[in-house]
Design an enzyme around this catalytic site. Structure first.
Site, PDB file in Angstrom:
ATOM      1  N   HIS A 105       0.591  -1.012  -0.227  1.00 53.66           N
ATOM      2  CA  HIS A 105      -0.278   0.166  -0.136  1.00 53.66           C
ATOM      3  C   HIS A 105       0.612   1.094   0.528  1.00 53.66           C
ATOM      4  O   HIS A 105       0.673   1.929  -0.906  1.00 53.66           O
ATOM      5  CB  HIS A 105      -0.613   0.222   1.043  1.00 53.66           C
ATOM      6  CG  HIS A 105      -1.704   1.462   1.498  1.00 53.66           C
ATOM      7  ND1 HIS A 105      -2.610   1.860   0.361  1.00 53.66           N
ATOM      8  CD2 HIS A 105      -1.234   2.546   2.578  1.00 53.66           C
ATOM      9  CE1 HIS A 105      -3.427   2.560   1.437  1.00 53.66           C
ATOM     10  NE2 HIS A 105      -2.650   3.636   1.786  1.00 53.66           N
ATOM     11  N   GLU A 106       2.114   0.862   0.899  1.00 48.54           N
ATOM     12  CA  GLU A 106       3.311   2.487   0.271  1.00 48.54           C
ATOM     13  C   GLU A 106       3.299   2.791  -0.735  1.00 48.54           C
ATOM     14  O   GLU A 106       3.614   3.879  -1.172  1.00 48.54           O
ATOM     15  CB  GLU A 106       3.937   2.656   1.914  1.00 48.54           C
ATOM     16  CG  GLU A 106       2.825   2.273   3.467  1.00 48.54           C
ATOM     17  CD  GLU A 106       1.781   3.233   3.833  1.00 48.54           C
ATOM     18  OE1 GLU A 106       1.767   4.552   3.562  1.00 48.54           O
ATOM     19  OE2 GLU A 106       0.972   3.465   4.193  1.00 48.54           O
ATOM     20  N   HIS A 109       1.644   4.950  -2.814  1.00 47.78           N
ATOM     21  CA  HIS A 109       1.401   6.003  -2.693  1.00 47.78           C
ATOM     22  C   HIS A 109       3.191   6.608  -3.376  1.00 47.78           C
ATOM     23  O   HIS A 109       2.649   7.358  -4.274  1.00 47.78           O
ATOM     24  CB  HIS A 109       1.445   6.418  -1.167  1.00 47.78           C
ATOM     25  CG  HIS A 109       0.762   6.525  -0.364  1.00 47.78           C
ATOM     26  ND1 HIS A 109      -0.947   6.373  -1.217  1.00 47.78           N
ATOM     27  CD2 HIS A 109       0.523   6.603   0.621  1.00 47.78           C
ATOM     28  CE1 HIS A 109      -1.911   6.130  -0.427  1.00 47.78           C
ATOM     29  NE2 HIS A 109      -1.099   5.948   0.816  1.00 47.78           N
TER      30      HIS A 109
END
Length: 235
Positions: A105-106, A109
């Site tokens: 998920h990071e 980004h």
């Protein structure tokens, strides 16, 4: 005159605050319980969160973002200023489904940043304004109430609304990062299909905390508008 309450003993708008607290509490418990459940399930490939992040970044041709370890629990984040994917204690060295999902998920980004994803850029540009607004909004509202100055109260509400807008912009950023993460985990072979479904549960639970925060901010803004929005403004 402005009055920050209804009557002397009871303010019915407190129900909005209680609703916000309840929603936030439920979302937080859901996130923690789901994360804990899948920290006990190891991924078949056995990559750690840090290894997962590095593999995803390399698969997208991103070589100028570092993966670093940060202290704490669920303090994971991507910092576009330092170009770092920061992974917390339960994620960095863990091979669990939960750790792999959070790390991906990071990285989602980081991919957003690399491709110029507009909502991420808008959110980043809003940070200075939101920081100022969150620091000044409530003092300005309270001073306005104390001095019966409607303009100060109105300005405080406007400043508070910046935080609400920030929360609204954050939602598509977070949902998109999770969508990218799930797609990349499967396309790179880091997780197989049933593992991706389990990771989706972790990321969905995490997303609910952002939804809860947004609802809480909207309810707080609604409360301010109920208390002060219909009052007479000073010239």
């Amino acid at each position: 005159m402005y009055y920050g309450y209804y009557g002397y003993y009871f303010d019915p708008t407190y129900f909005l605050i209680l609703i916000a607290i309840a929603i936030s509490g439920i979302a937080s418990m859901k996130m923690k319980s789901t994360f804990l459940k899948y920290t006990r399930v190891s991924s078949r490939l056995g990559l750690t969160g840090a290894e997962t992040a590095k593999r995803i970044l390399e698969s997208q041709g991103i070589y100028d973002v570092q993966v670093v370890h940060v202290a704490g629990e669920l303090t994971d984040h991507y910092d576009p200023r330092t170009r770092t994917v920061n992974l917390s204690d339960p994620v960095y060295a863990s091979t669990s489904i939960a750790a792999v999902g959070v790390a991906a998920h990071e990285c989602g980004h980081a991919v957003q940043d690399a491709v110029g994803y507009v909502p991420l850029q808008v959110r980043g540009a809003m940070v200075p304004v939101v920081n100022i607004g969150s620091s000044l909004s409530w003092p300005m509202i309270l001073i306005g109430v104390f001095l019966s100055q409607g303009r100060l109260i109105s300005l405080g509400i406007v400043l508070f609304s910046f935080s609400v807008i920030f929360q609204l912009v954050t939602l598509p950023v977070e949902f998109n990062a999770s969508h990218r993460a799930l797609r990349l985990l499967e396309s790179t072979g880091i997780l197989i299909r049933d593992e991706v479904n389990d990771t989706r549960k972790v990321l969905t639970a995490a997303a609910l905390t952002y939804v809860a925060a947004t609802i809480g901010s909207l309810l707080q803004l609604l409360r301010l508008l109920i208390l002060f929005g219909g009052r007479r403004r000073d010239d």
